[in-house]
Design an enzyme around this catalytic site. Sequence first.
Site, PDB file in Angstrom:
ATOM      1  N   ARG A 178       0.853  -1.179   0.000  1.00 51.04           N
ATOM      2  CA  ARG A 178       0.000   0.000   0.000  1.00 51.04           C
ATOM      3  C   ARG A 178       0.894   1.236   0.000  1.00 51.04           C
ATOM      4  O   ARG A 178       1.923   1.256   0.692  1.00 51.04           O
ATOM      5  CB  ARG A 178      -0.887   0.046   1.261  1.00 51.04           C
ATOM      6  CG  ARG A 178      -2.038  -0.936   1.270  1.00 51.04           C
ATOM      7  CD  ARG A 178      -3.108  -0.597   0.240  1.00 51.04           C
ATOM      8  NE  ARG A 178      -4.244  -1.499   0.313  1.00 51.04           N
ATOM      9  CZ  ARG A 178      -4.383  -2.605  -0.436  1.00 51.04           C
ATOM     10  NH1 ARG A 178      -3.469  -2.935  -1.309  1.00 51.04           N
ATOM     11  NH2 ARG A 178      -5.465  -3.344  -0.314  1.00 51.04           N
ATOM     12  N   GLU A 182      -3.113   7.046  -5.334  1.00 46.63           N
ATOM     13  CA  GLU A 182      -3.500   6.353  -6.568  1.00 46.63           C
ATOM     14  C   GLU A 182      -5.015   6.416  -6.791  1.00 46.63           C
ATOM     15  O   GLU A 182      -5.761   6.483  -5.820  1.00 46.63           O
ATOM     16  CB  GLU A 182      -3.034   4.890  -6.520  1.00 46.63           C
ATOM     17  CG  GLU A 182      -3.697   4.077  -5.414  1.00 46.63           C
ATOM     18  CD  GLU A 182      -3.156   2.662  -5.344  1.00 46.63           C
ATOM     19  OE1 GLU A 182      -1.945   2.495  -5.137  1.00 46.63           O
ATOM     20  OE2 GLU A 182      -3.980   1.736  -5.509  1.00 46.63           O
ATOM     21  N   HIS A 233      -1.051  -0.544  -9.836  1.00 40.72           N
ATOM     22  CA  HIS A 233      -1.676  -1.411  -8.826  1.00 40.72           C
ATOM     23  C   HIS A 233      -2.301  -2.635  -9.496  1.00 40.72           C
ATOM     24  O   HIS A 233      -3.521  -2.829  -9.464  1.00 40.72           O
ATOM     25  CB  HIS A 233      -2.738  -0.653  -8.010  1.00 40.72           C
ATOM     26  CG  HIS A 233      -3.130  -1.377  -6.753  1.00 40.72           C
ATOM     27  ND1 HIS A 233      -3.568  -0.742  -5.627  1.00 40.72           N
ATOM     28  CD2 HIS A 233      -3.138  -2.697  -6.443  1.00 40.72           C
ATOM     29  CE1 HIS A 233      -3.842  -1.628  -4.678  1.00 40.72           C
ATOM     30  NE2 HIS A 233      -3.595  -2.832  -5.168  1.00 40.72           N
TER      31      HIS A 233
HETATM   32  C1  8YV Z   1      -7.281  -5.134  -4.966  1.00 40.90           C
HETATM   33  C2  8YV Z   1      -5.450  -5.448  -3.494  1.00 40.90           C
HETATM   34  O1  8YV Z   1      -8.139  -5.788  -4.135  1.00 40.90           O
HETATM   35  O2  8YV Z   1      -6.039  -7.534  -2.580  1.00 40.90           O
HETATM   36  C3  8YV Z   1      -5.669  -6.390  -2.364  1.00 40.90           C
HETATM   37  O3  8YV Z   1      -5.460  -5.979  -1.220  1.00 40.90           O
HETATM   38  O4  8YV Z   1      -4.880  -4.419  -3.315  1.00 40.90           O
HETATM   39  C4  8YV Z   1      -5.924  -5.766  -4.847  1.00 40.90           C
HETATM   40  O5  8YV Z   1      -5.922  -7.100  -5.138  1.00 40.90           O
HETATM   41  C5  8YV Z   1      -7.782  -5.115  -6.344  1.00 40.90           C
HETATM   42  O6  8YV Z   1      -7.214  -4.001  -6.912  1.00 40.90           O
HETATM   43  C6  8YV Z   1      -9.278  -5.027  -6.446  1.00 40.90           C
HETATM   44  O7  8YV Z   1      -9.742  -3.869  -5.859  1.00 40.90           O
END
Ligand code: 8YV
Length: 303
Positions: free
Chosen positions: A222, A251, A269
């Site tokens: 993150r 982002e 991402h």
């Molecule tokens: C998002 C992610 O969920 O799993 C996570 O924590 O950051 C990604 O896999 C994906 O961008 C769908 O929102």
Amino acid sequence: MTKPDILLIGSYPDWDMEGLRAGYTLHTEPGPGIRALAMKGHWQMDGAFMDRLPDLGLIANFGVGYDAIDIAAATERGIKVTNTPDVLTDDVADLAVGMLIAATRHIPQADAYVRAGRWAADGDYPLLRKVTGKRAGIFGLGRIGRAIADRLAAFHMPISYYSRAPKETPAGWTHYADPVALAAEVDYLVVALAGGPETAGLVSREVIAALGPKAMLVNISRGSTVDEGALLEALESGALGSAALDVFASEPDLDSRFLDLENVLLQPHQASATVETRQAMGQLQRDNMAAFFADKPLLTPVN
Ligand code: 8YV
């Protein structure tokens, strides 16, 4: 039989919509009677929003990270939260390692060099640095951190890691309780921390300074885990060698200063973004909802 009412947040591909429509009456606005919420994306889910769903019992998150959800507020209201761990671990680890190699060996820049006709015109691409055998530091040795470390160990990298407590690891991996001390000892620092208030800014100005001008920061977790102002300054001045980033504080509208830097590899991402993994994530989200409505134990509960 009437289908249970659920609230859908986020944009879902057809294969998910098919499964969702088959099992549920879908709503796009909160209100009474809705017992579950299928959530996708990084939309802030706070107590005030939960209060607009008086019958809510489950938030089924599409994603392993649930930092966008106020878990304490959910627990207080008797709302269960689930996420989608494990099914995305390989993809995220693959992308971390791919980014590390691509940034070190300039794979995108060298591709551009060939396409621009510069190979024939200007000669060979400049020499770079070797990946195999360099020292790897992993920030956060959870499931994803461990999968990254296992891959980097196959590149004969000595593995050091930061986590609150030492973990069971293969022999020879070194635990650091101090992030700055770890950063001072590695060529690559790969961030695999969970997001949220506890890890915010853990990759601090001091950690970035300790990495130094020859090291690379890789982040697939993150943006909030990094002091992004300090990161940008260090990349601009050369105090930090380079970075490979899949996530950013703001982002998808990342700080435009990143776009002017040549020592950064930027990704949108996309670490979990393969068809196989996204299908598995959607399935796990629906399986958690099905368990909830059948009064069975949730598959991957968070609270
Ligand atoms: C998002 C992610 O969920 O799993 C996570 O924590 O950051 C990604 O896999 C994906 O961008 C769908 O929102």
